[in-house]
Write an enzyme that holds these catalytic residues in place. Structure first.
Site, mmCIF file in Angstrom:
data_model
loop_
_atom_site.group_PDB
_atom_site.id
_atom_site.type_symbol
_atom_site.label_atom_id
_atom_site.label_comp_id
_atom_site.label_asym_id
_atom_site.label_seq_id
_atom_site.Cartn_x
_atom_site.Cartn_y
_atom_site.Cartn_z
ATOM 1 N N HIS A 1 0.871 -1.186 0.000
ATOM 2 C CA HIS A 1 0.000 0.000 0.000
ATOM 3 C C HIS A 1 0.907 1.234 0.000
ATOM 4 O O HIS A 1 2.018 1.185 0.525
ATOM 5 C CB HIS A 1 -0.849 -0.060 1.280
ATOM 6 C CG HIS A 1 -1.894 0.996 1.406
ATOM 7 N ND1 HIS A 1 -1.634 2.252 1.909
ATOM 8 C CD2 HIS A 1 -3.220 0.978 1.125
ATOM 9 C CE1 HIS A 1 -2.753 2.951 1.928
ATOM 10 N NE2 HIS A 1 -3.734 2.208 1.457
ATOM 11 N N ASP B 1 3.024 -4.933 7.719
ATOM 12 C CA ASP B 1 1.827 -4.111 7.631
ATOM 13 C C ASP B 1 0.620 -5.046 7.782
ATOM 14 O O ASP B 1 0.268 -5.772 6.852
ATOM 15 C CB ASP B 1 1.815 -3.385 6.277
ATOM 16 C CG ASP B 1 0.514 -2.630 6.033
ATOM 17 O OD1 ASP B 1 -0.403 -2.706 6.883
ATOM 18 O OD2 ASP B 1 0.400 -1.977 4.975
ATOM 19 N N GLN C 1 -4.611 -5.106 6.803
ATOM 20 C CA GLN C 1 -5.681 -5.958 6.273
ATOM 21 C C GLN C 1 -5.798 -7.277 7.011
ATOM 22 O O GLN C 1 -6.878 -7.859 7.062
ATOM 23 C CB GLN C 1 -5.451 -6.236 4.771
ATOM 24 C CG GLN C 1 -5.635 -5.039 3.877
ATOM 25 C CD GLN C 1 -7.053 -4.481 3.900
ATOM 26 O OE1 GLN C 1 -8.010 -5.172 4.235
ATOM 27 N NE2 GLN C 1 -7.199 -3.221 3.557
ATOM 28 N N LYS D 1 -10.331 -1.198 10.488
ATOM 29 C CA LYS D 1 -10.484 -2.363 9.608
ATOM 30 C C LYS D 1 -10.749 -3.620 10.439
ATOM 31 O O LYS D 1 -10.818 -4.721 9.915
ATOM 32 C CB LYS D 1 -9.232 -2.538 8.754
ATOM 33 C CG LYS D 1 -8.995 -1.365 7.786
ATOM 34 C CD LYS D 1 -7.834 -1.651 6.871
ATOM 35 C CE LYS D 1 -7.258 -0.425 6.202
ATOM 36 N NZ LYS D 1 -8.084 0.116 5.126
ATOM 37 N N CYS E 1 -4.850 2.517 -3.604
ATOM 38 C CA CYS E 1 -3.600 3.024 -3.009
ATOM 39 C C CYS E 1 -2.475 2.008 -3.173
ATOM 40 O O CYS E 1 -1.638 1.841 -2.277
ATOM 41 C CB CYS E 1 -3.781 3.403 -1.539
ATOM 42 S SG CYS E 1 -5.009 4.661 -1.294
#
Ligand code: 7TS
Length: 402
Positions: A119, A196, A199, A222, A360
């Site tokens: 991202h 990261d 998600q 999220k 993104c």
């Protein structure tokens, strides 16, 4: 999971005269009543600033804020509660590491290794850091299925690599990356790893100690929690050695015009009044996830993804973008003859919310030679009927453009 759908008030509405089918969960998830209640209860009963008041409300607010840190520490199995830093979200967590750890550890010629499916929030902060330090950005490419080209790793990960930044679950492709083995390989050359988890955190169980990851970021919104709050996890030894990212209240021990001394972890990295209600709502969301259980959530969402993938494969003119063996919760696709933005608008008219765009992740779009994709992304409250509604709406779109 059917029972839990009822706990999300926003899902029970009509949009454009049709029952809402919400399939934009990778952008943000909806909030269960328990999260809404936790935020509202805090403002109705306990609102005060944290870590400073001697009065009852401030004590209550501080106790809840710090209890949330423990809840989140345990959820991710971090070794220490002071390894959990509350930030605005994944983006701020990455910027904190790039600025604080990066500025004090990188020299000209050092390398930062990213993957081709990051991202923008896990690309741009490192580019900015490279401009300031003379470090060099390297990229692990992705194959036609949207999986990492692991064969290319040995050439790219060397003693020059100081940090590997890798997304756990790709928002644009749905690919689940083999982070455990990547962390092992990075550590073998002495590199640190930032994962990261924006998600992944709502879709699979994550054990930070078992992974032995150095830095991990995620966003509450999220994970069925509020917007504007998330965490940076860092190993205490690393965080301790890092300079503050922002200066202000709460992050100091003493201040004079000659010099200031900094507070201990985690407060050193939490300058200013934090998002107290958001943190409390985040803990409520984590409790909600824990009550349901990530194993059951993952199994339900795998069933949904399988159901959606089978329909997509049968759909003439639809091409899936991201067909890696290890996938979760994201279905990215393009339709022959219909721009993704048009698709998004047409299915919206049927009450179906999906996202269209570059997500993104422009380098992913470039890799596949596309300006954009349409993306349906799943959450625990979705069901097979939602997916059938999506494909019914896609069918309408195709017939309109035929
Ligand atoms: N990393 C990944 C993998 C993401 O998907 C996102 C947001 C971020 C980082 C940034 O998170 P934030 O909470 O700090 O903004 N992804 C998306 C998306 O796919 N659609 O809208 C936002």
């Amino acid at each position: 999971m059917r029972a839990y759908r009822d706990e999300f008030p926003v899902l029970h509405q009509q949009v454009r005269g049709k029952p809402l089918v919400y399939l934009d969960n990778a952008a943000t998830t909806q909030k269960p009543q328990c999260v809404i209640d936790a935020v509202s209860r805090y403002y109705r009963h306990d609102n005060a600033n944290v870590h400073r008041g001697v009065h009852a409300l401030s004590e209550r607010a501080t106790a809840q804020y710090e209890a949330a840190r423990t809840t989140i520490q345990q959820f991710f199995n971090a070794a220490h509660r002071h390894e959990i830093i509350f930030v605005r979200g994944a983006t701020e967590g990455i910027n904190l590491v790039a600025n604080s750890w990066g500025m004090s550890n990188l020299r000209p010629g050092d390398e930062i290794l990213l993957t081709g499916m990051e991202h923008h929030s896990n690309i741009v902060p490192w580019q900015m850091l490279c401009e300031r330090t003379g470090a060099v950005l390297k990229v692990l490419p992705i194959d036609d299925d949207g999986a990492l080209c692991m064969d290319a790793l040995p050439q790219l990960i060397t003693e020059r690599t100081k940090l590997l930044g890798v997304v756990h679950l790709s928002n644009a492709l749905g690919t689940i990356n083999p982070i455990a083995s990547l962390i092992e390989k990075a550590h073998a050359v002495g590199a640190k790893v930032l994962v990261d988890g924006a998600q992944s955190a709502a879709h699979m169980a994550i054990d930070l100690q078992a992974l032995d990851v150095d830095f991990f970021v995620t966003s509450a919104h999220k994970m069925y929690g509020p917007t504007g709050v998330g965490i940076l996890y860092g190993k205490a030894s690393l965080l301790d050695a890092m300079p503050p990212y922002q200066g202000g209240g709460d992050m100091i021990l003493t201040v004079s015009f000659e010099a200031s001394t900094y507070n201990s972890l985690p407060y050193k990295f939490e300058a200013g009044t934090p998002n107290i209600a958001g943190v409390i709502g985040f803990a409520a969301a984590v409790n909600f996830l824990q009550k349901i259980g990530l194993v059951g959530i993952a199994a339900h969402e795998a069933m949904l993804l399988d159901h959606a993938t089978k329909q997509a494969e049968r759909f003439e003119g639809l091409r899936l973008i991201g067909t890696a063996a290890e996938k979760a919760s994201v279905l990215s696709f393009v339709m022959k003859g219909v721009h993704p933005h048009d698709l998004g608008t047409i299915v919206d008219a049927q009450g179906v919310a999906i996202r269209a765009g570059h997500h993104c992740a422009m380098p992913v779009m470039q890799r596949f030679g596309l300006p954009a994709t349409a993306r349906a992304s799943f959450a625990l409250y979705n069901n097979e009927a939602d997916i059938d509604a999506l494909f019914c709406a896609l069918d309408k779109a195709q017939r309109m453009f035929a």
